[in-house]
Write a protein that holds these residues in place. Structure first.
Motif, PDB file in Angstrom:
ATOM      1  N   PRO A  73      -1.512 -20.327 -16.367  1.00  0.00           N
ATOM      2  CA  PRO A  73      -0.821 -20.048 -15.244  1.00  0.00           C
ATOM      3  C   PRO A  73      -1.089 -21.031 -14.266  1.00  0.00           C
ATOM      4  O   PRO A  73      -1.893 -21.853 -14.226  1.00  0.00           O
ATOM      5  CB  PRO A  73      -1.607 -18.509 -14.476  1.00  0.00           C
ATOM      6  N   PHE A  74      -0.201 -21.254 -13.106  1.00  0.00           N
ATOM      7  CA  PHE A  74      -0.289 -22.332 -12.172  1.00  0.00           C
ATOM      8  C   PHE A  74       0.215 -21.726 -10.759  1.00  0.00           C
ATOM      9  O   PHE A  74       0.916 -20.599 -10.844  1.00  0.00           O
ATOM     10  CB  PHE A  74       0.284 -23.610 -12.388  1.00  0.00           C
ATOM     11  N   GLU A  75      -0.230 -22.469  -9.768  1.00  0.00           N
ATOM     12  CA  GLU A  75      -0.002 -21.997  -8.383  1.00  0.00           C
ATOM     13  C   GLU A  75       0.421 -23.241  -7.417  1.00  0.00           C
ATOM     14  O   GLU A  75       0.268 -24.173  -7.574  1.00  0.00           O
ATOM     15  CB  GLU A  75      -1.016 -21.322  -7.673  1.00  0.00           C
ATOM     16  N   ASN A  76       0.996 -22.750  -6.384  1.00  0.00           N
ATOM     17  CA  ASN A  76       1.438 -23.764  -5.510  1.00  0.00           C
ATOM     18  C   ASN A  76      -0.056 -24.543  -4.954  1.00  0.00           C
ATOM     19  O   ASN A  76      -0.948 -23.693  -4.839  1.00  0.00           O
ATOM     20  CB  ASN A  76       1.943 -23.169  -4.192  1.00  0.00           C
ATOM     21  N   ASP A  77       0.216 -25.891  -5.014  1.00  0.00           N
ATOM     22  CA  ASP A  77      -0.943 -26.604  -4.381  1.00  0.00           C
ATOM     23  C   ASP A  77      -1.199 -26.212  -2.702  1.00  0.00           C
ATOM     24  O   ASP A  77      -0.321 -26.455  -2.034  1.00  0.00           O
ATOM     25  CB  ASP A  77      -0.865 -28.167  -4.515  1.00  0.00           C
ATOM     26  N   PRO A  78      -2.374 -25.571  -2.634  1.00  0.00           N
ATOM     27  CA  PRO A  78      -2.738 -25.252  -1.333  1.00  0.00           C
ATOM     28  C   PRO A  78      -3.256 -26.287  -0.280  1.00  0.00           C
ATOM     29  O   PRO A  78      -3.087 -26.146   0.679  1.00  0.00           O
ATOM     30  CB  PRO A  78      -3.901 -24.574  -1.496  1.00  0.00           C
ATOM     31  N   ASN A  79      -3.421 -27.532  -0.880  1.00  0.00           N
ATOM     32  CA  ASN A  79      -3.575 -28.784  -0.178  1.00  0.00           C
ATOM     33  C   ASN A  79      -2.559 -29.100   0.866  1.00  0.00           C
ATOM     34  O   ASN A  79      -2.444 -30.076   1.492  1.00  0.00           O
ATOM     35  CB  ASN A  79      -4.066 -29.851  -0.961  1.00  0.00           C
ATOM     36  N   VAL A  80      -1.184 -28.789   0.146  1.00  0.00           N
ATOM     37  CA  VAL A  80      -0.021 -29.209   0.925  1.00  0.00           C
ATOM     38  C   VAL A  80       0.844 -28.042   1.438  1.00  0.00           C
ATOM     39  O   VAL A  80       1.621 -28.087   2.243  1.00  0.00           O
ATOM     40  CB  VAL A  80       0.827 -30.344  -0.015  1.00  0.00           C
ATOM     41  N   THR A  81       0.899 -26.868   0.594  1.00  0.00           N
ATOM     42  CA  THR A  81       1.798 -25.732   0.849  1.00  0.00           C
ATOM     43  C   THR A  81       1.338 -25.049   2.067  1.00  0.00           C
ATOM     44  O   THR A  81       0.326 -24.532   1.989  1.00  0.00           O
ATOM     45  CB  THR A  81       1.910 -24.942  -0.480  1.00  0.00           C
ATOM     46  N   ASP A  82       2.231 -25.123   2.929  1.00  0.00           N
ATOM     47  CA  ASP A  82       2.220 -24.288   4.187  1.00  0.00           C
ATOM     48  C   ASP A  82       0.801 -24.987   4.960  1.00  0.00           C
ATOM     49  O   ASP A  82       0.688 -24.548   6.297  1.00  0.00           O
ATOM     50  CB  ASP A  82       2.029 -22.885   3.762  1.00  0.00           C
ATOM     51  N   LYS A  83       0.309 -25.934   4.644  1.00  0.00           N
ATOM     52  CA  LYS A  83      -1.143 -26.389   5.406  1.00  0.00           C
ATOM     53  C   LYS A  83      -0.483 -27.707   5.967  1.00  0.00           C
ATOM     54  O   LYS A  83      -0.808 -27.898   7.295  1.00  0.00           O
ATOM     55  CB  LYS A  83      -1.958 -26.689   4.412  1.00  0.00           C
ATOM     56  N   LYS A  84       0.199 -28.401   5.062  1.00  0.00           N
ATOM     57  CA  LYS A  84       0.744 -29.733   5.761  1.00  0.00           C
ATOM     58  C   LYS A  84       2.282 -29.430   5.938  1.00  0.00           C
ATOM     59  O   LYS A  84       2.695 -30.362   6.557  1.00  0.00           O
ATOM     60  CB  LYS A  84       0.507 -31.156   4.985  1.00  0.00           C
ATOM     61  N   PHE A  85       3.075 -28.741   5.009  1.00  0.00           N
ATOM     62  CA  PHE A  85       4.367 -28.663   5.054  1.00  0.00           C
ATOM     63  C   PHE A  85       4.613 -27.192   4.875  1.00  0.00           C
ATOM     64  O   PHE A  85       4.144 -26.697   4.077  1.00  0.00           O
ATOM     65  CB  PHE A  85       5.032 -29.290   3.973  1.00  0.00           C
ATOM     66  N   PRO A  86       5.787 -26.751   5.543  1.00  0.00           N
ATOM     67  CA  PRO A  86       6.247 -25.247   5.290  1.00  0.00           C
ATOM     68  C   PRO A  86       6.921 -25.049   3.940  1.00  0.00           C
ATOM     69  O   PRO A  86       7.541 -26.120   3.615  1.00  0.00           O
ATOM     70  CB  PRO A  86       7.264 -25.098   6.426  1.00  0.00           C
TER      71      PRO A  86
END
Length: 136
Positions: A73-86
């Motif tokens: 399984p994998f997920e959106n990278d929380p370092n960029v997703t919605d933190k730096k970019f919508p």
């Protein structure tokens, strides 16, 4: 099963020399914050994004981009997703499971020396700013 809305292909940029079938695993030091041991392996669906990651890695060897397959399984990278970019326009992901190398990619866009220095300066500023944490 994954919650990431992307089917790939996926790419990983690194300074390591790898061959098809090799596994990339978490548990190694971050290329950008060497004091942090990473719990995840990061990848993207953008080959030039993987190239950028390879070029700005702290190790001073030749950069490589590999097509990879997630083995779990994998997920959106929380370092960029919605933190730096919508959303996730960088199509960046992470997994606690290994990535399997499919092949090396050679047709990715290299940074100019000036652009590379700009990125290295940005990373140095992040390293010196305690708010520049990596969500691990």
């Amino acid at each position: 099963m994954t919650d990431a809305p992307d089917e790939g292909p996926f790419f990983h940029g690194t300074k390591a020399e790898l061959k098809p079938g090799d596994l990339l695993t978490p548990g190694f030091r971050s290329n950008y914050r060497p004091e942090i041991v990473m719990n995840h392996i990061y990848f993207t669906a953008l080959r030039d994004g993987a190239g950028l990651a390879a070029e700005i890695a702290a190790v001073d060897t030749e950069p490589h981009v590999y097509e990879v397959e997630p083995t779990g399984p994998f997920e959106n990278d929380p370092n960029v997703t919605d933190k730096k970019f919508p959303g996730n326009p960088t199509r960046s992901y992470r997994s606690a499971a290994p990535l399997r190398v499919v092949r090396e990619i050679t047709d990715w866009t290299r940074l100019t020396p000036q652009a590379l220095q700009t990125w290295r300066d940005r990373l140095e500023a992040i390293r010196n700013d305690e708010r520049g944490e990596i969500l691990n």
